[in-house]
Enzyme design. Structure first.
Site, short mmCIF file in Angstrom:
data_model
loop_
_atom_site.label_atom_id
_atom_site.label_comp_id
_atom_site.label_asym_id
_atom_site.label_seq_id
_atom_site.Cartn_x
_atom_site.Cartn_y
_atom_site.Cartn_z
N ARG A 166 0.63 -1.40 -0.50
CA ARG A 166 -0.27 -0.21 0.01
C ARG A 166 0.92 1.07 0.02
NH1 ARG A 166 -2.37 -3.81 -1.17
NH2 ARG A 166 -4.20 -4.78 0.14
N SER A 216 -10.54 -0.40 5.09
CA SER A 216 -9.62 -0.95 6.18
C SER A 216 -9.16 0.37 6.68
CB SER A 216 -8.52 -1.65 5.33
OG SER A 216 -9.40 -2.79 5.09
N GLU A 286 -4.34 3.71 7.37
CA GLU A 286 -4.03 3.23 5.25
C GLU A 286 -4.96 4.12 4.92
OE1 GLU A 286 -4.64 -0.36 4.36
OE2 GLU A 286 -5.83 -0.31 2.39
C1 LIG Z 1 -15.49 -1.21 1.31
C2 LIG Z 1 -14.34 -0.80 0.80
C3 LIG Z 1 -13.34 -2.04 0.48
C4 LIG Z 1 -11.79 -1.96 -0.40
N1 LIG Z 1 -10.91 -3.35 -0.17
C5 LIG Z 1 -9.85 -2.56 -0.50
C6 LIG Z 1 -9.14 -3.75 -0.70
O1 LIG Z 1 -9.59 -5.34 -0.52
N2 LIG Z 1 -7.55 -3.84 -1.48
C7 LIG Z 1 -7.09 -2.36 -0.98
O2 LIG Z 1 -6.51 -1.95 -1.48
N3 LIG Z 1 -7.68 -1.40 -0.99
C8 LIG Z 1 -9.35 -1.01 -0.58
N4 LIG Z 1 -9.68 -0.37 0.15
C9 LIG Z 1 -9.10 1.78 -0.30
C10 LIG Z 1 -9.56 2.14 -1.26
O3 LIG Z 1 -11.14 1.43 -2.31
C11 LIG Z 1 -8.18 1.81 -2.29
O4 LIG Z 1 -6.69 2.30 -1.86
C12 LIG Z 1 -8.09 2.29 -3.77
O5 LIG Z 1 -6.87 2.17 -4.73
C13 LIG Z 1 -8.13 4.16 -3.62
O6 LIG Z 1 -8.58 4.20 -4.93
P1 LIG Z 1 -9.91 5.62 -4.80
O7 LIG Z 1 -9.80 5.97 -6.60
O8 LIG Z 1 -10.80 6.05 -4.52
O9 LIG Z 1 -8.86 6.47 -4.62
P2 LIG Z 1 -8.50 8.34 -3.49
O10 LIG Z 1 -9.94 7.53 -1.97
O11 LIG Z 1 -9.87 8.94 -4.27
O12 LIG Z 1 -7.44 8.70 -3.75
C14 LIG Z 1 -6.87 7.79 -2.58
C15 LIG Z 1 -5.21 8.07 -2.85
O13 LIG Z 1 -4.74 8.62 -3.99
C16 LIG Z 1 -4.46 9.59 -4.37
N5 LIG Z 1 -4.71 9.57 -6.30
C17 LIG Z 1 -6.12 8.90 -6.59
N6 LIG Z 1 -5.95 9.66 -8.12
C18 LIG Z 1 -4.63 9.64 -7.73
C19 LIG Z 1 -3.59 10.03 -9.76
N7 LIG Z 1 -4.38 9.44 -10.76
N8 LIG Z 1 -2.61 10.46 -9.31
C20 LIG Z 1 -2.14 10.25 -7.93
N9 LIG Z 1 -2.34 10.08 -6.87
C21 LIG Z 1 -3.94 9.66 -6.96
C22 LIG Z 1 -4.93 10.34 -3.52
O14 LIG Z 1 -4.72 11.93 -3.94
C23 LIG Z 1 -5.38 9.73 -2.33
O15 LIG Z 1 -4.03 10.33 -1.94
C24 LIG Z 1 -11.81 -0.52 0.23
C25 LIG Z 1 -12.11 0.56 0.19
C26 LIG Z 1 -13.72 -0.04 0.27
C27 LIG Z 1 -14.47 1.66 1.49
#
Ligand SMILES: Cc1cc2nc3c(=O)[nH]c(=O)nc-3n(C[C@H](O)[C@H](O)[C@H](O)COP(=O)(O)OP(=O)(O)OC[C@H]3O[C@@H](n4cnc5c(N)ncnc54)[C@H](O)[C@@H]3O)c2cc1C
Length: 298
Positions: A166, A216, A286
């Site tokens: 991560r 998480s 996280e």
């Molecule tokens: C119900 C649930 C289940 C989940 N299960 C998992 C799992 O199994 N495994 C897991 O790894 N995660 C899980 N997550 C967490 C999350 O989905 C991941 O971390 C995901 O990768 C975040 O993506 P996002 O597009 O929503 O990013 P955001 O939440 O919008 O952003 C997260 C971070 O990434 C940065 N970011 C976003 N887009 C870009 C870009 N284009 N360039 C540079 N930086 C960027 C943002 O600035 C921020 O710092 C879960 C979340 C939820 C709500």
């Protein structure tokens, strides 16, 4: 100056743009029309700084005072998936991971299945090295495209980044606009669809669904699980304001629309303190906590 083609709005409450569903506003929210428009916006005088990059907000807690500057949301405009053949897939950063997983499943690219469990975008998955069910985003990346703070586009190989659990570093002050993934091909599309359904059903059995959460909350410490530590510290169901520790999965904080970001942050601190007292382990969030506190307090 190039005319901007995206959507720019001022003072936008972010509740509907994050899975935590708390209300801190973005000073400005820009949704670019495509990668060229994104570059033009970033380079323009219209763009208030600093920039914050938003995927689907599934790993974010935006504090109640909101985010200053420009929040850039790629999900609307950077949304293309292109099959380059032999398992190579070019994907824009705004594409939802679940959509990419389904798309790949239909073509027999089974190594993409883990993406079905990640409720974010490809950009967020690249930034977090998101993973599930033994799969990890960067294990499949061949190259990425990025944009820098002057709006210039770059192409970088996976070797330009240090990748951990991560955790991704390299190319500071650049943000992801897309990636080329190289998935082994040759899987059976029908079997893959069935496999995806099983994985998602298993997830629904073990994690809270249909309720606001940021996924998480804490990273798993080496050799252990944050959920086990939280549960055995007696914290399941514990509340701060409108937020509580999920009864279904102790590493999730959930709420039904009544919690503020400061309730959730207070609960995060309380869990850290209690787990440290009970187990001697300091849990690291996280979920990314960003934005301003409300000056008057909650
Ligand atoms: C119900 C649930 C289940 C989940 N299960 C998992 C799992 O199994 N495994 C897991 O790894 N995660 C899980 N997550 C967490 C999350 O989905 C991941 O971390 C995901 O990768 C975040 O993506 P996002 O597009 O929503 O990013 P955001 O939440 O919008 O952003 C997260 C971070 O990434 C940065 N970011 C976003 N887009 C870009 C870009 N284009 N360039 C540079 N930086 C960027 C943002 O600035 C921020 O710092 C879960 C979340 C939820 C709500």
């Amino acid at each position: 100056m190039t005319a901007l083609r995206g959507r720019l709005r001022e003072s936008v409450p972010m509740a509907r743009y994050t899975t935590c569903r708390v209300v801190g506003p973005a000073e400005w929210l820009y949704e670019p029309a495509d990668a060229a428009d994104l570059g033009a916006f970033v380079a323009s005088d219209t763009a208030a700084r600093p920039f914050f990059w938003l995927g689907l907000g599934s790993n974010l807690l935006i504090r109640d005072g909101g985010l200053r500057g420009s929040v850039i949301r790629l999900h609307r405009g950077l949304a293309a998936i292109t099959d380059l053949g032999n398992g190579r897939v070019q994907v824009d950063a705004g594409v939802a991971c679940a959509k990419l997983a389904r798309w790949c499943g239909q073509r027999g690219y089974g190594e993409a299945a883990f993406l079905a469990g990640i409720p974010g975008t490809v950009g967020g998955a690249l930034a977090m090295n998101a993973g599930a069910w033994g799969g990890e985003t960067w294990a499949q990346v061949e190259s990425v495209t990025t944009v820098d703070q002057h709006g210039e586009q770059h192409q970088r190989s996976a070797a330009d980044y240090d990748i951990g659990y991560r955790d991704v570093s390299g190319a500071p002050d650049e943000w992801f606009t897309g990636a080329i993934f190289a998935f082994p091909s040759g899987g059976d599309p029908q079997a893959l669809q069935a496999h995806l359904r099983e994985l998602l059903a298993e997830r629904a059995r073990t994690q809270p669904t249909g309720i606001a959460s940021g996924g998480s909350v804490f990273r798993n410490p080496p050799g252990d699980h944050a959920a086990r530590l939280i549960e055995s510290a007696g914290l399941k169901g514990v509340r701060e304001g409108g937020a509580w520790v999920s009864e279904k999965h102790a590493n999730f904080i959930v709420h039904r629309g009544e919690a503020s970001a400061s309730d959730i942050e207070a609960l995060i601190t309380r869990i850290q303190q209690q787990v440290e007292t009970t187990h001697g382990v300091r849990l690291t969030p996280e979920v990314r906590i960003v934005g301003e506190e409300v000056a008057s307090g909650h």
